[in-house]
Design a protein around this motif. Structure first.
Motif, PDB file in Angstrom:
ATOM      1  N   PRO A 399      90.914  25.437 -37.932  1.00 18.54           N
ATOM      2  CA  PRO A 399      89.863  26.673 -38.259  1.00 18.54           C
ATOM      3  C   PRO A 399      88.225  26.601 -38.264  1.00 18.54           C
ATOM      4  O   PRO A 399      87.648  25.755 -38.152  1.00 18.54           O
ATOM      5  N   ASP A 400      87.218  27.998 -37.891  1.00 19.96           N
ATOM      6  CA  ASP A 400      85.867  27.603 -37.187  1.00 19.96           C
ATOM      7  C   ASP A 400      85.024  27.477 -38.535  1.00 19.96           C
ATOM      8  O   ASP A 400      85.242  28.055 -39.006  1.00 19.96           O
ATOM      9  N   PHE A 401      84.742  26.297 -38.123  1.00 19.67           N
ATOM     10  CA  PHE A 401      83.597  26.573 -39.254  1.00 19.67           C
ATOM     11  C   PHE A 401      82.233  26.221 -38.643  1.00 19.67           C
ATOM     12  O   PHE A 401      80.844  25.987 -39.194  1.00 19.67           O
ATOM     13  N   SER A 402      81.765  26.930 -37.418  1.00 17.62           N
ATOM     14  CA  SER A 402      80.830  26.747 -36.224  1.00 17.62           C
ATOM     15  C   SER A 402      79.892  27.416 -37.520  1.00 17.62           C
ATOM     16  O   SER A 402      78.665  27.552 -37.081  1.00 17.62           O
ATOM     17  N   SER A 404      79.246  27.875 -40.323  1.00 11.94           N
ATOM     18  CA  SER A 404      79.212  26.982 -41.632  1.00 11.94           C
ATOM     19  C   SER A 404      77.516  26.528 -41.946  1.00 11.94           C
ATOM     20  O   SER A 404      77.182  26.649 -40.474  1.00 11.94           O
ATOM     21  N   ILE A 405      77.157  26.071 -43.207  1.00 12.07           N
ATOM     22  CA  ILE A 405      75.969  25.704 -43.161  1.00 12.07           C
ATOM     23  C   ILE A 405      75.659  24.436 -42.411  1.00 12.07           C
ATOM     24  O   ILE A 405      76.892  23.944 -42.773  1.00 12.07           O
ATOM     25  N   ARG A 406      74.337  23.799 -42.114  1.00 16.21           N
ATOM     26  CA  ARG A 406      74.568  22.388 -41.799  1.00 16.21           C
ATOM     27  C   ARG A 406      73.644  22.294 -43.031  1.00 16.21           C
ATOM     28  O   ARG A 406      72.538  22.523 -43.518  1.00 16.21           O
ATOM     29  N   PHE A 415      74.888  14.370 -50.609  1.00 18.50           N
ATOM     30  CA  PHE A 415      76.039  14.785 -50.736  1.00 18.50           C
ATOM     31  C   PHE A 415      77.059  14.120 -49.450  1.00 18.50           C
ATOM     32  O   PHE A 415      76.212  13.959 -48.222  1.00 18.50           O
ATOM     33  N   ASN A 416      77.870  13.729 -50.257  1.00 18.94           N
ATOM     34  CA  ASN A 416      78.388  12.950 -49.248  1.00 18.94           C
ATOM     35  C   ASN A 416      79.439  13.527 -48.621  1.00 18.94           C
ATOM     36  O   ASN A 416      79.980  14.782 -48.831  1.00 18.94           O
ATOM     37  N   GLN A 417      80.324  13.373 -47.364  1.00 17.57           N
ATOM     38  CA  GLN A 417      80.683  13.745 -46.293  1.00 17.57           C
ATOM     39  C   GLN A 417      82.026  14.644 -47.295  1.00 17.57           C
ATOM     40  O   GLN A 417      82.433  15.961 -47.447  1.00 17.57           O
ATOM     41  N   ARG A 420      80.296  17.425 -48.746  1.00 20.76           N
ATOM     42  CA  ARG A 420      80.561  18.746 -48.016  1.00 20.76           C
ATOM     43  C   ARG A 420      81.770  19.620 -47.965  1.00 20.76           C
ATOM     44  O   ARG A 420      81.805  20.215 -47.261  1.00 20.76           O
ATOM     45  N   MET A 421      82.573  19.028 -47.169  1.00 19.71           N
ATOM     46  CA  MET A 421      84.024  19.444 -47.378  1.00 19.71           C
ATOM     47  C   MET A 421      84.457  20.396 -47.846  1.00 19.71           C
ATOM     48  O   MET A 421      84.678  21.589 -47.898  1.00 19.71           O
ATOM     49  N   ARG A 424      81.421  23.824 -47.642  1.00 19.84           N
ATOM     50  CA  ARG A 424      81.989  24.054 -46.468  1.00 19.84           C
ATOM     51  C   ARG A 424      82.861  25.140 -46.542  1.00 19.84           C
ATOM     52  O   ARG A 424      83.358  26.585 -46.212  1.00 19.84           O
ATOM     53  N   THR A 425      83.702  24.405 -47.460  1.00 19.44           N
ATOM     54  CA  THR A 425      85.061  25.279 -47.104  1.00 19.44           C
ATOM     55  C   THR A 425      85.398  26.229 -48.076  1.00 19.44           C
ATOM     56  O   THR A 425      85.652  27.289 -48.224  1.00 19.44           O
ATOM     57  N   ASP A 688      94.739  17.671 -44.631  1.00 19.30           N
ATOM     58  CA  ASP A 688      92.925  17.400 -44.363  1.00 19.30           C
ATOM     59  C   ASP A 688      93.305  16.140 -45.367  1.00 19.30           C
ATOM     60  O   ASP A 688      92.771  15.347 -45.640  1.00 19.30           O
TER      61      ASP A 688
END
Lengths: 786, 238
Positions: A399-402, A404-406, A415-417, A420-421, A424-425, A688
């Motif tokens: 799925p395209d998250f491009s 999504s926020i940086r 935020f750890n990974q 962030r998931m 972003r989700t 995931d």
């Protein structure tokens, strides 16, 4: 069975819990609709049959006394089908367990044969034998409340003398469906008694030999009631007519009609809400389930199945769930309606119940379920069909998250990974997240509104009995007494405050609009029974003009400063114009107030009062009630605490009981929504999660990603739910208010807290259930699947 | 080779069955194997021969029905779930045919996913550098090609500096040129970092790169051979 159908059943089995959860939410939505509509239709039908079968009068015309020949004249009025004269009196029953005795209404039944108008339904025993003086029928609810059985005797005090009456039967009648003491608006079985006896004996007791003091009428179907009422009043005026009124103004009928109207209003307001929220949930859930089937759809297309065939397959899947829920809801609704109608039957004292299933409601409920589910499914299917099979099948395309926020360096520290998931989700599917939030918030708003409604009922009781009526008891006199008795009653040991009132029957008129009412004459600044404004602050009883309850002002379409015609139906029966001086807010009834002195001046009978409100030292109440009971000019004493208890009982057992049912349903719907959100999030995020587990994340850490999303959705839903609930509370309070009592919208901290708590608990439980799924993930199969 | 051989893995009568009754499938039927540390091992065999099942059990993704697995003399097969998670977290890395990257994280973040929890990780950027992806590290998976995705997956796997890297058909979804690049990277890692690499593959040619080739058939090992000369990834004919 085709392969697709086999797939259908296997899919259903695979998703059985989710399918059941969705089906149940839908079922509850449909159930509320079918139940409430069935209840209302049944109550209306029952009322109609009862009235018709037992010939409830269309018009009641009370007078002081009229010779029976007057009936001939009344019968000649165009449109009158039948007219009867009867005697109505008051008899004080001496109840051993009552501090004050009970004032019963005594009604005459014809000396010979059945009553042609206002017949009675004999629930036990037999009818009165002709020519036996002391036989009576007693009102069923009163007999039950005091456990008086057929064959027992009761003692009445007539003219200071004790007299025994034999209860040969207990009965009920359509005119006493709702049993409220005269002057009180709320029913109380223990204090509301009706005695039926033969006309000739009641004539003797009341001193009305050969006369009647109430004419009752049955009208032709197409009769012009307004015109007939005027003619009756003209004829009875010389005989001290108090003003004829139609059945719509009969207290019992008004109350029951209002209650049914209230039930109808909630039947119209609540089910669409419940059903709408359930339908919305179905839409969201189904669309996400179909989305998850994307690959399989691609595969089927690749095999050569047409879009139509695949569409039918998934629609079948959807419709089985939606229709399954709707049918279950219909059945539960019919049974629920029957149960609830049974409760109402007892509450309204219907001798029988004509239960009707509202097929229209069932049809609508099922239709809404299927349509909501179909729209949800078709919407997504359409998008999937647009893709060519290869693309649809290719889930490996991430799925395209491009867009999504940086995360900047500060955010990376924050935020750890996994966090962030989550973020972003949520941000990648804002509509979906919003949908889930609105769905949860809607479910929660139902809870807020239903809990608020409970608080509103309590508030209504508190305002009525602690702010408006602060007396300990109301004392009614046999006939108006000189105001000097106030000083006399004040002397009774333990009585702290005595406040006089005068109650006078009158007709208020503004052009075509009329209202029959009791005018209460009060002192300038009452302490015990007060008029209050919208803020529930006491307002003074002004010297000139009249103070109307807001509901009444609305009915008569008058405001402060407007003129009203006031026709007093007592004494010299003067008619005068009077200005509306103020509007008062009431929760129970529609009182009319005037300054006592001004009212007495209009009546020109001297300084008279009909009774007093008293405040007393509670420790001495037994002695005080004994003293009052033996005071000859006192007819009855109503204890405020009894009235309050009776009011509370109404709130809890009648239409009010519905709110408990609704609160439970609201909670269940909320849970269904949260659970489904969690389940879907799991279905979508399974891969995931497995991936995280394979890298070495613990079950807890993996669950965090999924449940963190649910937690955020839930947390954001809470304030939205509070806001929606706040507005919904006003709507439901209005829906539950009737002309007879008003339910103020009372949205308090407690309702927000409890509803939020319910959502949080639902989230935790759903999270726990889904966590068990996460723990059971088969890493190998998920990671190696396409 | 002098002295005692150090084994990364040792198995004793490893059995794995799926299902019950008529539907029972014996994926592994008593496998006994020793895999020395720091070797490049290729597991070959037809579909359903049990090679992937062995890989999953060695990697702690699956549990044997019976038998034992030792990793550096620690019994992996006896581990409870928590210990198993720790084992995966600190000792082994995985690479799948389907990449299994998290779409919501960038390449760098996918690697950081591991470096955040590992004991002695490589810096995430260095791991990406090793697979030649420094210029693409802020891209999301949806913006990358299959080969790039697999390189991110490798970077993620090696970032924790695992003792073993398990690769299940790592080139299965890639064209030959890209496949060769991936194998090159794996060989580099094996030679320069001393990481054991165990690859499951259909591509028989890959065997030429291996220290040791284990052939599977019907749930058991049919032969094990060692290569005297290891081919370079670039030399392999597909």
């Amino acid at each position: 069975m085709s392969s697709l159908d086999r797939k259908l059943f296997r899919d259903l089995r695979r998703m059985k819990w989710q399918a059941i959860a969705i089906g149940l939410v839908m079922a509850l939505g449909v159930m509320v609709l079918v139940m409430m509509d069935g209840l209302v239709v049944s109550l209306e039908e029952t009322k109609k049959s009862y009235y018709e079968d037992y010939k409830l009068a269309d018009i009641f015309a009370p007078t002081q006394a009229a010779q029976s020949q007057v009936l001939v004249e009344l019968a000649k009025i165009d449109g009158v089908e039948n007219v009867q004269g009867r005697v109505r009196g008051s008899i004080l029953i001496d109840m051993p367990n009552s501090k004050t005795g009970v004032l019963a209404q005594a009604l005459s039944l014809p000396n010979q044969g059945k009553a042609q108008i206002n017949d009675v339904f004999l629930s036990a025993g037999r009818m009165i034998a002709p020519d036996v003086a002391n036989e009576i029928l007693l009102l069923n609810s009163f007999a039950d409340a005091h456990n008086i059985k057929v064959g027992e005797a009761i003692t009445a005090i007539i003219g200071g003398q004790k007299q025994q009456f034999n209860v040969v039967g207990v009965a009920q009648a359509p005119e006493f469906l709702f049993a409220a003491m005269p002057g009180e608006l709320l029913p109380d079985d223990t204090r509301f008694a009706v005695i039926w006896m033969q006309q000739r004996y009641l004539e003797d007791i009341t001193g009305l030999a050969g006369k009647f003091n109430e004419a009752i009428f049955l009208l032709d179907d197409d009769a012009d009631t307004t015109n007939i009422l005027t003619k009756i009043d003209d004829i009875l005026d010389p005989h001290g007519g108090y003003g004829a009124y139609g059945v719509e103004d009969l207290v019992s009928n008004r109350f029951i009609s209002e209650e049914i109207k209230g039930a109808k209003a909630s039947a119209q307001a609540l089910p669409p809400l419940f059903l709408g929220i359930a339908a919305f949930l179905i839409f969201i859930v189904i669309s996400r389930i179909i989305q998850a089937e994307r690959q399989q759809i691609g595969l089927l297309k690749a095999f050569g199945y047409s879009s139509a065939e695949i569409g039918r397959h998934y629609l079948k899947f959807i419709i089985i769930i939606a229709l399954g829920g709707a049918i279950l809801g219909s059945v539960a609704g019919v049974y629920g309606g029957l149960e609830l109608a049974g409760v109402y039957q007892i509450y309204y004292k219907f001798p029988f119940l004509e239960f009707r299933v509202d097929y229209q409601a069932i049809f609508i409920g099922n239709l809404v379920s299927v349509v909501a589910a179909t729209i949800g499914g078709s919407y997504i299917l359409k998008n999937i069909f647009k893709l060519n099979p290869a693309v649809a099948m290719h889930a490996a395309t991430p799925p395209d998250f491009s867009k999504s926020i940086r995360f900047g360096s500060w955010a990376k520290r924050l935020f750890n990974q996994p966090s962030r998931m989550i973020i972003r989700t949520l941000l990648r599917h804002p509509i979906r997240a919003l949908g889930a939030m609105i769905a949860i918030a809607s479910g929660m708003s139902l809870s807020v509104a239903m809990i608020s409604l409970m608080a509103s009922f309590d508030k209504s009781i508190e305002m009525s009995f602690e702010v408006i009526d602060r007396s300990d008891a109301m004392v009614n006199f046999v006939q108006p007494m000189p105001i000097d008795v106030v000083a006399e009653l004040s002397k009774i040991a333990g009585i702290e405050l005595v406040e006089p009132f005068r109650a006078v029957p009158a007709i208020l008129q503004n052009g075509q609009l009329t209202h029959k009412s009791l005018i209460s004459g009060l002192v300038a600044a009452p302490e015990l029974n007060r008029a209050v404004n919208v803020e529930f602050e006491a307002i003074p009883i002004v010297e000139t003009g009249i103070i109307l309850a807001s509901a009444l002002a609305e009915k008569l379409q008058v405001g402060v400063g407007d003129d009203l015609t006031l026709k007093i139906r007592s004494g010299a029966r003067p008619t005068l114009n009077i200005k509306v001086a103020a509007i008062t807010e009431t929760l129970v009834g529609s009182p009319v107030y005037m300054r006592l002195a001004s009212l007495n001046k209009i009546l020109d009978q001297g300084e008279l009062i009909s009774g007093v409100y008293i405040k007393m030292d509670k420790s001495q109440q037994a002695a005080i009630y004994d003293e009052l009971k033996s005071t000859p000019y006192i007819l009855a004493v109503s204890i405020t605490a009894d009235a309050k208890a009776a009011f509370k009982k109404i709130m809890d057992t009648g239409a009010g009981a519905v709110r408990y049912v609704m609160a439970i349903i609201a909670f269940v719907i909320t849970f269904g929504i949260v659970f489904n959100s969690a389940k879907i999030a799991f279905a979508e995020g399974g891969r995931d999660l497995a991936c995280l587990r394979s890298i070495g994340y613990t079950k807890g850490e993996a669950a965090y990603v999924l449940l963190g999303e649910l937690a955020i959705v839930t947390l954001v839903s809470l304030p939205i739910g509070c806001v929606l609930g706040y507005y919904l509370s006003f709507a439901t309070a209005t829906a539950f208010s009737t002309d007879l009592y008003k339910i103020p919208a009372e949205v308090n901290f407690e309702s927000f807290f409890l509803a939020s708590l319910a959502v949080v608990v639902a989230t935790i439980v759903s999270g726990w259930l889904v966590k068990r799924n996460i723990d059971k993930i088969d890493l190998v199969s998920v990671l190696k699947s396409e | 080779m002098s002295g005692e051989t150090k084994f990364a893995f040792r198995t004793e009568n490893l059995v794995k069955t799926y299902g019950q009754g008529d539907g029972q499938v014996d994926a592994l039927r008593g496998v006994n194997v020793e895999i020395p540390a720091k070797e490049f091992v290729v597991l070959l065999g037809p579909s359903g021969s049990g090679k992937s099942t062995l890989l999953n059990i060695l990697g702690g993704l699956d549990k044997p029905t019976s038998g034992k697995v030792y990793f550096n003399d620690i019994e992996v097969s006896a581990m409870k779930d928590k210990a198993m998670t720790k084992y995966r977290r600190h000792n082994v890395g995985f690479i799948f045919q389907q990449y299994n990257l998290l779409p919501s994280l960038t390449a760098l973040e996918n690697v950081e996913l591991v470096t955040e929890i590992a004991k002695q990780p490589l810096p995430a950027k260095q791991a990406l550098e090793m697979v030649g992806l420094t210029d693409r590290m802020n891209h999301f998976p949806s913006q990358m090609s299959g080969g790039e995705l697999q390189r991110v997956a490798i970077a993620r796997a090696i970032a924790k500096q695992p003792s073993v890297l398990f690769c299940d058909e790592p080139t299965g979804a890639l064209d030959s040129q890209t496949g060769r690049t991936i194998l090159n990277i794996l060989q580099d890692i094996n030679e320069n970092l001393g990481t054991s690499i165990i690859i499951v593959t259909h591509a028989v040619a890959t065997a030429a790169m291996a220290d040791r080739v284990i052939n599977f058939a019907d749930g058991n090992i049919v032969d094990i051979r060692t290569n005297a000369h290891k081919a370079k990834a670039d030399e392999i004919e597909w």
